[in-house]
Design an enzyme around this catalytic site. Sequence first.
Site, PDB file in Angstrom:
ATOM      1  CG  PHE A  48       3.914  14.584  81.623  1.00 42.13           C
ATOM      2  CD1 PHE A  48       4.409  15.561  82.475  1.00 42.13           C
ATOM      3  CD2 PHE A  48       2.979  14.951  80.672  1.00 42.13           C
ATOM      4  CE1 PHE A  48       3.977  16.879  82.390  1.00 42.13           C
ATOM      5  CE2 PHE A  48       2.527  16.272  80.581  1.00 42.13           C
ATOM      6  CZ  PHE A  48       3.041  17.241  81.445  1.00 42.13           C
ATOM      7  CG  PHE A  98       2.021   8.438  80.203  1.00 49.19           C
ATOM      8  CD1 PHE A  98       1.953   9.537  81.046  1.00 49.19           C
ATOM      9  CD2 PHE A  98       2.991   7.475  80.472  1.00 49.19           C
ATOM     10  CE1 PHE A  98       2.822   9.694  82.123  1.00 49.19           C
ATOM     11  CE2 PHE A  98       3.868   7.603  81.543  1.00 49.19           C
ATOM     12  CZ  PHE A  98       3.784   8.719  82.371  1.00 49.19           C
ATOM     13  CB  ALA A  99       3.125  13.507  77.402  1.00 45.94           C
ATOM     14  CB  THR A 100       7.556  11.043  75.210  1.00 43.65           C
ATOM     15  OG1 THR A 100       6.890  10.151  74.321  1.00 43.65           O
ATOM     16  CG2 THR A 100       9.007  10.620  75.372  1.00 43.65           C
ATOM     17  CG  HIS A 105       6.689   6.614  75.175  1.00 45.20           C
ATOM     18  ND1 HIS A 105       6.166   7.854  75.460  1.00 45.20           N
ATOM     19  CD2 HIS A 105       5.775   5.713  75.623  1.00 45.20           C
ATOM     20  CE1 HIS A 105       4.983   7.712  76.045  1.00 45.20           C
ATOM     21  NE2 HIS A 105       4.721   6.419  76.138  1.00 45.20           N
ATOM     22  CB  VAL A 133      11.423  11.844  80.360  1.00 47.26           C
ATOM     23  CG1 VAL A 133      12.736  12.365  80.928  1.00 47.26           C
ATOM     24  CG2 VAL A 133      11.635  11.190  79.001  1.00 47.26           C
ATOM     25  N   GLY A 134       9.864  12.320  83.074  1.00 42.50           N
ATOM     26  CA  GLY A 134       9.786  12.843  84.434  1.00 42.50           C
ATOM     27  C   GLY A 134       9.451  11.766  85.448  1.00 42.50           C
ATOM     28  CD  GLU A 157      15.014  13.425  85.087  1.00 36.80           C
ATOM     29  OE1 GLU A 157      16.077  13.712  85.691  1.00 36.80           O
ATOM     30  OE2 GLU A 157      14.377  14.235  84.392  1.00 36.80           O
TER      31      GLU A 157
END
Length: 138
Positions: A45, A41-43, A77, A47-48, A51
Amino acid sequence: MAIKGIETGIHFQQSITVNPSLTVPSVSSAFSGFENMPEVFATAFLVGFVEWTCIEALRPYLTSDERTVGTYIDISHCAATPVGMVVIAEVELIEIIGRKLRFKVLCRDEKELISEGFHERFIINYEKFLERVKKKQS
């Protein structure tokens, strides 16, 4: 303090299953250099996702001409989440200053805490915001 029916203490959570499109190598479609990174899991994404969770928490309280925009994010993260695992984001509105809304954020996967911190959003009038953006473009 309450603003437009919004009060501190609002809690909201939602979940997402990590799939390959949410992993670090997928960020490379916008920013080069990520293609050889681990498939977790990307940082970006994460953050998104935080939000989006805050947006959904506020949705019932906003009028049709209001939106919120992110203005500040301070989250860790601290653990990797592989493809197939579920991530849960929990947000709590902890402070209201005028139109600024501050959230406490916790995210966890099926095994452990993966993120915590704070996120701030600002209530905007959608049409006025678009007018300012158009003015900036000209």
